[in-house]
Scaffold this motif. Structure first.
Motif, short mmCIF file in Angstrom:
data_model
loop_
_atom_site.label_atom_id
_atom_site.label_comp_id
_atom_site.label_asym_id
_atom_site.label_seq_id
_atom_site.Cartn_x
_atom_site.Cartn_y
_atom_site.Cartn_z
N PRO A 209 -13.62 -12.10 3.46
CA PRO A 209 -12.61 -10.81 3.69
C PRO A 209 -11.62 -11.14 2.75
N LYS A 210 -10.24 -10.23 2.63
CA LYS A 210 -9.59 -10.12 2.00
C LYS A 210 -8.10 -9.24 2.60
N PHE A 211 -8.31 -10.17 3.49
CA PHE A 211 -6.70 -9.93 4.47
C PHE A 211 -5.83 -9.41 3.42
N ASP A 212 -4.63 -8.09 3.70
CA ASP A 212 -3.16 -8.73 3.13
C ASP A 212 -2.56 -8.79 3.33
N LEU A 213 -2.20 -9.27 4.93
CA LEU A 213 -0.72 -10.36 4.65
C LEU A 213 -1.57 -10.95 6.08
N MET A 214 -1.15 -12.43 6.27
CA MET A 214 -1.51 -13.03 7.33
C MET A 214 -0.05 -13.76 7.53
N LEU A 215 0.55 -13.66 9.42
CA LEU A 215 1.63 -14.17 9.42
C LEU A 215 1.33 -15.30 10.66
N VAL A 216 1.93 -16.79 10.07
CA VAL A 216 0.98 -17.51 10.46
C VAL A 216 2.05 -18.70 10.46
N GLY A 217 1.74 -20.27 12.29
CA GLY A 217 3.19 -20.55 12.36
C GLY A 217 1.50 -21.83 11.93
N MET A 218 3.06 -23.55 11.77
CA MET A 218 2.39 -24.15 11.70
C MET A 218 3.14 -25.57 13.24
N SER A 264 -8.34 -16.37 1.44
CA SER A 264 -8.96 -15.28 0.71
C SER A 264 -7.91 -14.40 0.69
N SER A 265 -6.72 -14.34 1.59
CA SER A 265 -5.84 -13.16 1.31
C SER A 265 -4.96 -13.00 0.34
N ALA A 266 -4.35 -11.84 0.29
CA ALA A 266 -3.66 -11.84 -1.12
C ALA A 266 -2.40 -11.86 -0.67
N TYR A 267 -1.83 -12.16 0.76
CA TYR A 267 -0.79 -12.64 1.36
C TYR A 267 -0.38 -13.85 2.41
N SER A 300 -4.40 -22.30 1.19
CA SER A 300 -4.08 -21.84 -0.84
C SER A 300 -4.82 -20.49 -1.25
N PRO A 301 -4.43 -19.55 -0.55
CA PRO A 301 -4.01 -18.25 -1.44
C PRO A 301 -4.94 -17.39 -2.32
N GLU A 302 -5.33 -16.77 -2.77
CA GLU A 302 -6.00 -16.29 -3.82
C GLU A 302 -4.48 -15.58 -4.51
N GLY A 303 -3.56 -14.88 -3.68
CA GLY A 303 -2.20 -14.25 -3.72
C GLY A 303 -1.96 -15.35 -3.83
N GLU A 304 -0.08 -14.12 -2.96
CA GLU A 304 0.53 -15.87 -2.51
C GLU A 304 1.03 -15.79 -1.64
N LEU A 305 1.59 -17.55 -1.18
CA LEU A 305 1.82 -18.41 -0.41
C LEU A 305 3.63 -18.30 -0.36
N LYS A 306 4.05 -18.32 1.20
CA LYS A 306 5.69 -18.01 1.01
C LYS A 306 5.73 -18.30 2.46
N TRP A 307 6.79 -20.03 1.92
CA TRP A 307 6.84 -20.58 3.55
C TRP A 307 8.77 -19.87 3.59
N PHE A 308 8.33 -19.94 5.14
CA PHE A 308 9.80 -19.75 5.56
C PHE A 308 10.32 -20.27 6.34
N LEU A 309 11.67 -21.30 6.07
CA LEU A 309 12.12 -22.66 7.00
C LEU A 309 13.41 -21.90 7.23
#
Length: 317
Positions: A209-218, A264-267, A300-309
């Motif tokens: 499944p390809k979700f549009d956006l995943m909002l995740v922490g670490m 597999s996420s887009a973002y 490592s998503p198919e689309g964009e990975l954006k770090w918010f630090l």
């Protein structure tokens, strides 16, 4: 002003395993948000982006873009500035996918991530976002009752979902009456149903499944979702959703998306704050001699990975 209904009930148009749980909502507060930030890319081109902020103060941050790996790293002076930028990022993607495909599939985690979403429940976003298009999922969940303090559902409900008018049939919580294994299988069955009905896209590259956006922490140990350092589940490549009964962080029983689904996420927005996570951030972004590979480095998503630090999390970069 967007308002939420006072009571929400089970959807009858979905199979039982896909039905969300009844929740009540209260209207969100109205707060104006203003923001100014300096952006610097790895190519040293400088651009200025401005939105609005309640005070006249400005803040600055650094943006590094890795075009080859489709990775963006943004560093903010404060967590407040981070939250403002994260809200705009999420709102822009919501508008993009709502227009392109008539739905916006959003996956959230627990922890401090929900607090960082707080600007979405304030003006202008609470009124401008088309919440009816949102479909909300969890990247992982603790197998506890939904009113338990450890529940990621409760955390998201109290801090976010109760304050925005997302339709009740669009919020997909786990069945906490099942065992961890049963809950994982049930959630995967739900996802497959939603892929079949076109709510969730399928990746043409991975078949997951390809979700549009995943909002995740670490986590401070570098874990994401409920995928912990050195755990065998890091290598799971067949299941969409799996279970864990020996989590090194309590509670021990959880369900979690697997890396093939996450990637597999887009973002993906990876939100990390605090000096206690600076060493992991240093290693993850290639600024350390540490040879250990942490789960967050496997994102490592198919689309964009954006770090918010925030600047504390980025203090060792």
């Amino acid at each position: 002003m967007a308002t939420a209904s006072s009571s929400l009930t089970f959807s009858t148009s979905l199979p039982k395993f896909c039905r969300p749980y009844s929740i009540s909502r209260t209207p969100p507060p109205q707060v104006s948000v203003y923001f100014k930030k300096l952006s610097i890319s790895s190519s040293l081109k400088i651009s200025r982006r401005t939105t609005t902020r309640a005070s006249s103060m400005t803040s600055s941050g650094i943006t590094t873009i890795d075009q080859n790996n489709k990775k963006v790293v943004e560093v903010f002076d404060t967590e407040e500035d981070l939250a403002v930028s994260l809200a705009k990022y999420t709102a822009d993607l919501s508008d993009k996918f709502a227009k392109e495909r008539g739905a916006f599939t959003v996956v959230v985690s627990g922890g401090s991530l929900i607090k960082s979403l707080r600007k979405l429940v304030e003006a202008p976003y609470v009124d401008s976002i088309d919440w009816s298009k949102w479909q909300v999922f969890w990247v992982d969940e603790r197998v506890v009752p939904k009113d338990h303090p450890d529940s990621n559902y409760k955390l998201a409900f109290d801090g976010f979902l109760s304050k925005v008018p997302i339709p009740p049939g669009n919020v997909y919580a786990i069945n906490d009456a099942l065992s961890s294994e049963g809950a994982a299988d049930d959630y995967e069955t739900c996802l497959k149903h939603l892929v079949h009905t076109g709510v969730i896209n399928i990746s043409s590259l991975s078949g997951f499944p390809k979700f549009d956006l995943m909002l995740v922490g670490m986590g401070p140990d570098g874990h994401v979702a409920s995928l912990f350092p050195g755990h065998p589940l890091l290598k799971e490549n067949q299941k969409w959703v799996t279970h864990i009964t020996d989590s090194p962080k309590p509670p021990p029983e959880r369900i979690t998306f697997t890396f093939p689904v996450i990637n597999s996420s887009a973002y993906i927005a990876l939100v990390v704050c605090g000096a206690g996570k600076a060493s992991i951030v240093q290693t993850a972004l290639g600024k350390s001699q540490n040879s250990e590979v942490f789960p967050v480095q496997m994102v490592s998503p198919e689309g964009e990975l954006k770090w918010f630090l925030d600047k504390d999390a980025a203090s060792k970069l």
